[in-house]
Design a protein around this motif. Structure first.
Motif, PDB file in Angstrom:
ATOM      1  N   HIS A  86       0.895  -1.306  -0.017  1.00 45.54           N
ATOM      2  CA  HIS A  86       0.034  -0.074  -0.121  1.00 45.54           C
ATOM      3  C   HIS A  86       1.002   1.308   0.051  1.00 45.54           C
ATOM      4  N   ASP A  87       0.128   2.144  -0.749  1.00 46.71           N
ATOM      5  CA  ASP A  87       1.024   3.511  -0.719  1.00 46.71           C
ATOM      6  C   ASP A  87       1.239   4.086   0.666  1.00 46.71           C
ATOM      7  N   GLU A  88       0.372   3.901   1.333  1.00 45.25           N
ATOM      8  CA  GLU A  88       0.574   4.873   2.824  1.00 45.25           C
ATOM      9  C   GLU A  88       1.479   4.201   3.412  1.00 45.25           C
ATOM     10  N   TYR A  89       1.662   2.850   3.457  1.00 47.31           N
ATOM     11  CA  TYR A  89       2.743   2.121   4.288  1.00 47.31           C
ATOM     12  C   TYR A  89       4.162   2.534   3.818  1.00 47.31           C
ATOM     13  N   PHE A  90       4.130   2.463   2.643  1.00 47.03           N
ATOM     14  CA  PHE A  90       5.591   2.591   1.945  1.00 47.03           C
ATOM     15  C   PHE A  90       6.107   3.979   2.204  1.00 47.03           C
ATOM     16  N   ILE A  91       5.203   5.051   1.856  1.00 46.22           N
ATOM     17  CA  ILE A  91       5.607   6.391   2.051  1.00 46.22           C
ATOM     18  C   ILE A  91       5.975   6.693   3.456  1.00 46.22           C
ATOM     19  N   SER A  92       5.002   6.230   4.342  1.00 44.28           N
ATOM     20  CA  SER A  92       5.582   6.539   5.583  1.00 44.28           C
ATOM     21  C   SER A  92       6.835   6.032   6.263  1.00 44.28           C
ATOM     22  N   ALA A  93       6.911   4.629   5.727  1.00 40.07           N
ATOM     23  CA  ALA A  93       8.247   3.989   6.102  1.00 40.07           C
ATOM     24  C   ALA A  93       9.392   4.813   5.345  1.00 40.07           C
ATOM     25  N   ILE A  94       9.371   5.153   4.269  1.00 37.40           N
ATOM     26  CA  ILE A  94      10.393   6.000   3.773  1.00 37.40           C
ATOM     27  C   ILE A  94      10.613   7.379   4.460  1.00 37.40           C
ATOM     28  N   ARG A  95       9.581   8.216   4.699  1.00 40.68           N
ATOM     29  CA  ARG A  95       9.583   9.308   5.395  1.00 40.68           C
ATOM     30  C   ARG A  95      10.216   9.256   6.788  1.00 40.68           C
ATOM     31  N   GLU A  96      10.001   7.980   7.588  1.00 42.96           N
ATOM     32  CA  GLU A  96      10.372   7.777   8.762  1.00 42.96           C
ATOM     33  C   GLU A  96      12.081   7.438   8.890  1.00 42.96           C
ATOM     34  N   GLY A  97      12.554   7.139   7.549  1.00 43.49           N
ATOM     35  CA  GLY A  97      14.053   6.892   7.595  1.00 43.49           C
ATOM     36  C   GLY A  97      14.251   5.384   7.061  1.00 43.49           C
ATOM     37  N   ALA A  98      13.445   4.743   6.609  1.00 43.21           N
ATOM     38  CA  ALA A  98      13.823   3.189   6.351  1.00 43.21           C
ATOM     39  C   ALA A  98      14.666   3.237   5.282  1.00 43.21           C
ATOM     40  N   ASP A  99      15.554   2.230   5.292  1.00 47.09           N
ATOM     41  CA  ASP A  99      16.845   1.928   4.371  1.00 47.09           C
ATOM     42  C   ASP A  99      16.284   1.149   3.085  1.00 47.09           C
ATOM     43  N   GLY A 100      15.181   0.402   3.441  1.00 51.71           N
ATOM     44  CA  GLY A 100      14.914  -0.452   2.345  1.00 51.71           C
ATOM     45  C   GLY A 100      13.277  -0.655   2.677  1.00 51.71           C
ATOM     46  N   TYR A 101      12.837  -1.346   1.592  1.00 57.25           N
ATOM     47  CA  TYR A 101      10.966  -1.540   1.528  1.00 57.25           C
ATOM     48  C   TYR A 101      11.084  -2.860   0.666  1.00 57.25           C
ATOM     49  N   LEU A 102      10.817  -3.906   1.080  1.00 52.19           N
ATOM     50  CA  LEU A 102      10.750  -5.235   0.138  1.00 52.19           C
ATOM     51  C   LEU A 102       9.414  -5.889   0.589  1.00 52.19           C
ATOM     52  N   LEU A 103       8.901  -6.594  -0.517  1.00 51.93           N
ATOM     53  CA  LEU A 103       7.551  -7.247  -0.165  1.00 51.93           C
ATOM     54  C   LEU A 103       8.093  -8.827   0.197  1.00 51.93           C
ATOM     55  N   LYS A 104       7.209  -9.362   0.739  1.00 53.92           N
ATOM     56  CA  LYS A 104       7.604 -10.723   1.315  1.00 53.92           C
ATOM     57  C   LYS A 104       7.647 -11.895   0.140  1.00 53.92           C
ATOM     58  N   ASP A 105       6.906 -11.510  -0.966  1.00 56.80           N
ATOM     59  CA  ASP A 105       7.171 -12.341  -2.024  1.00 56.80           C
ATOM     60  C   ASP A 105       8.390 -12.224  -3.047  1.00 56.80           C
ATOM     61  N   ALA A 106       9.316 -11.225  -2.537  1.00 64.81           N
ATOM     62  CA  ALA A 106      10.656 -11.068  -3.109  1.00 64.81           C
ATOM     63  C   ALA A 106      11.407 -12.308  -3.098  1.00 64.81           C
TER      64      ALA A 106
END
Length: 212
Positions: A86-106
């Motif tokens: 979801h966009d909101e989770y992704f954007i929130s994570a990046i805004r808070e400083g996440a270094d990476g964002y991967l989906l569990k199907d990666a």
């Protein structure tokens, strides 16, 4: 050796990731946590370099936990590994400083490569999430003017948009790795961001550079 802390409330997933990482000579799992409540304590005890963290966890949202980690232990790298695209989770994570964002199907190898990348100071974003940035807008206060960046800094920023590593940027622009780091530091400061991924998001959303 890259020390990794696993934070997920699903035992089978933690066991799977641990088994995967045990095959790598330069990566070791130093601990596990089932909730965000004791993550800070684990960091203090185990000194992980990278944390793999789920978003949906009992007691506290993974993004909130990650934000606390970044405030107290900014050197620790955090990869959000989640089923949510979801966009909101992704954007929130990046805004808070996440270094990476991967989906569990990666793919498994992508997770391993992501750990190594963030440990080197790079950022990793799932390709499907990168595409979402083009249509998503965040209101930013004090947005910098485009002419605040020098021509060289704009060239480095273009390379970030292309997903190049520091080494690849250095080779493309015929400069040293150290010079790349200096340019990135200045770019982050001018854009008021904390990471490569945040710089990419900010550049796209504020049209700081013309997109190809």
């Amino acid at each position: 050796m890259i020390n990794v802390l696993l934070v997920d409330d699903h035992t089978i997933l933690r066991d799977g990731i641990r088994s995967l990482l045990e095959l790598e000579k330069d990566i070791q799992v130093v601990g596990e946590s089932v909730s965000g409540r004791d993550v800070l304590k684990k960091i203090e005890e185990l000194h992980p370099d990278v944390i793999l963290m789920d978003i949906n966890m009992p007691e506290q949202n993974g993004i909130e936990v990650m934000a606390m980690v970044k405030r107290q232990y900014p050197a620790v790298k955090v990869i959000m590994l989640t089923m949510y695209n979801h966009d909101e989770y992704f954007i929130s994570a990046i805004r808070e400083g996440a270094d990476g964002y991967l989906l569990k199907d990666a793919p498994s190898q992508q997770v391993v490569d992501a750990i190594r990348s963030v440990a080197r100071g790079e950022s990793v974003i799932h390709p499907s999430m990168t595409k979402k940035l083009l249509d998503f807008h965040i209101q930013k206060r004090d947005a910098p003017q485009r002419d605040e960046l020098t021509e060289r800094e704009k060239e480095v920023l273009h390379c970030l948009l292309e997903g190049l590593s520091n080494k690849e940027i250095a080779e493309k622009l015929f400069i040293s790795d150290k010079t790349v780091k200096i340019h990135l530091s200045k770019i982050f400061k001018k854009l008021n961001v904390k990471s490569r991924s945040q710089a990419v998001i900010h550049t796209i959303q504020n049209q700081i550079l013309p997109l190809q």
